[in-house]
Design an enzyme around this catalytic site. Structure first.
Site, short mmCIF file in Angstrom:
data_model
loop_
_atom_site.label_atom_id
_atom_site.label_comp_id
_atom_site.label_asym_id
_atom_site.label_seq_id
_atom_site.Cartn_x
_atom_site.Cartn_y
_atom_site.Cartn_z
N HIS A 96 0.86 -1.19 0.00
CA HIS A 96 0.00 0.00 0.00
C HIS A 96 0.89 1.24 0.00
O HIS A 96 1.94 1.27 0.64
CB HIS A 96 -0.92 -0.01 1.23
CG HIS A 96 -1.98 1.02 1.15
ND1 HIS A 96 -1.75 2.34 1.46
CD2 HIS A 96 -3.27 0.95 0.74
CE1 HIS A 96 -2.86 3.04 1.27
NE2 HIS A 96 -3.80 2.21 0.82
N GLU A 166 -4.04 2.12 -7.61
CA GLU A 166 -4.37 3.21 -6.69
C GLU A 166 -3.42 4.37 -6.91
O GLU A 166 -2.35 4.44 -6.28
CB GLU A 166 -4.22 2.74 -5.24
CG GLU A 166 -5.13 1.62 -4.84
CD GLU A 166 -5.41 1.70 -3.34
OE1 GLU A 166 -6.59 1.87 -3.00
OE2 GLU A 166 -4.48 1.64 -2.54
C1 PEP Z 1 -6.66 3.47 0.18
O1 PEP Z 1 -5.98 4.01 1.06
O2 PEP Z 1 -6.35 2.36 -0.24
C2 PEP Z 1 -7.82 4.18 -0.34
C3 PEP Z 1 -8.36 3.76 -1.44
O3 PEP Z 1 -8.24 5.26 0.41
P1 PEP Z 1 -9.47 6.23 0.12
O4 PEP Z 1 -10.59 5.39 -0.42
O5 PEP Z 1 -9.77 6.83 1.44
O6 PEP Z 1 -8.99 7.23 -0.88
#
Ligand code: PEP
Length: 256
Positions: A96, A166
């Site tokens: 992450h 992400e």
């Molecule tokens: C994450 O930290 O993996 C994430 C997707 O956070 P958020 O949905 O709060 O942006």
């Protein structure tokens, strides 16, 4: 249509076990009603055992937010794969961006991935660029990150890998904005191309690719509708039972 996978990443929340049980109870109740969604909750380590007592059947799986690559020994503060298995954890998040920001390198991520897949966990590998530049170098960044993180992963264990795209600029409280569904689609195709180079087309297309970054009850549907989208990784909104419930319902509908 294939089931959608919705991962709740609680990060370092909520502050007490009582609150965790309350949120988990609500998620579980919704998850039990859905037949087209794989719901996965990733709470902090210390809540895993207690929440496991509350899981029923296969409707709501537990995930961990990290794993250590060694099986046992002098590694203060780390959590091993057997400890996670003992808590009936089925999924593990690796790499992450919030952990990478604390110093986790591609090499460390790679070791953790090897441990997790070898020990049978569904392994959610988080990847994504920090920013987007006008020369589109972020494509190269992503390619490098994926290739390093998945180095020496074999086709035999690839079935345990899930990629979560992400982009860092879309994650958490400091997010500029969510990605657009089109941006996710473009990156999903690019990720498949990289995986095809590494493992071959058939194998690459079998790897689920999720989107994560400021997903909420309003935009979830659009990301789920992207061609090839396998689901979502949800941070903040996963701690709001009502909002998360809407996301789960959207996922169930989109997979019908
Ligand atoms: C994450 O930290 O993996 C994430 C997707 O956070 P958020 O949905 O709060 O942006």
């Amino acid at each position: 249509m294939a089931k959608k996978t919705i991962i709740a990443n609680w990060k370092m929340n909520p502050g007490t076990l009582a609150e965790a049980k309350k949120i988990f109870g609500s998620v579980k109740k919704t998850a039990q009603k859905l037949s087209h969604v794989e719901t996965v909750v990733c709470p902090p380590f210390v809540y895993l055992h207690e929440l496991w007592k509350g899981t029923s059947g296969k409707k709501c799986a537990l995930g961990a937010q990290d794993i250590f690559w060694e099986r046992a020994g002098g590694f203060t503060g780390e959590v091993s794969s057997s400890m996670l298995s003992d808590a009936l954890v089925q999924y593990v998040i690796v790499g992450h961006s919030e952990r990478r920001a604390l110093g986790e390198t591609d090499d460390i991520v790679n070791k953790k991935i090897h441990r997790a897949v070898k020990d049978g966990f569904k392994t959610i590998v988080c990847v994504g660029e920090k920013e987007r530049d006008a020369h589109a170098r972020y494509f190269l960044f992503l390619e490098h990150e994926i290739k390093q993180s998945l180095a020496k992963v074999t086709r035999a264990v690839l079935k345990n890998i899930i990629i979560a795209y992400e982009p860092l600029w879309a994650i958490g409280k400091e997010a500029k904005r969510p990605a657009t569904p089109h941006e996710f689609f473009e990156m999903l195709i690019f990720i498949r191309k990289i995986l095809t180079d590494m493992f071959g087309k058939k194998e690459a297309f079998a790897v689920p690719v999720l989107y994560g970054g400021s997903v909420d009850h309003r935009n979830a549907k659009e990301f789920l509708a992207v061609d090839g989208s396998a689901g979502l990784l949800v941070g903040r909104a996963s701690l709001e039972p009502k909002l998360f419930q809407e996301i789960l319902f959207s996922a169930d509908l989109s997979a019908r």
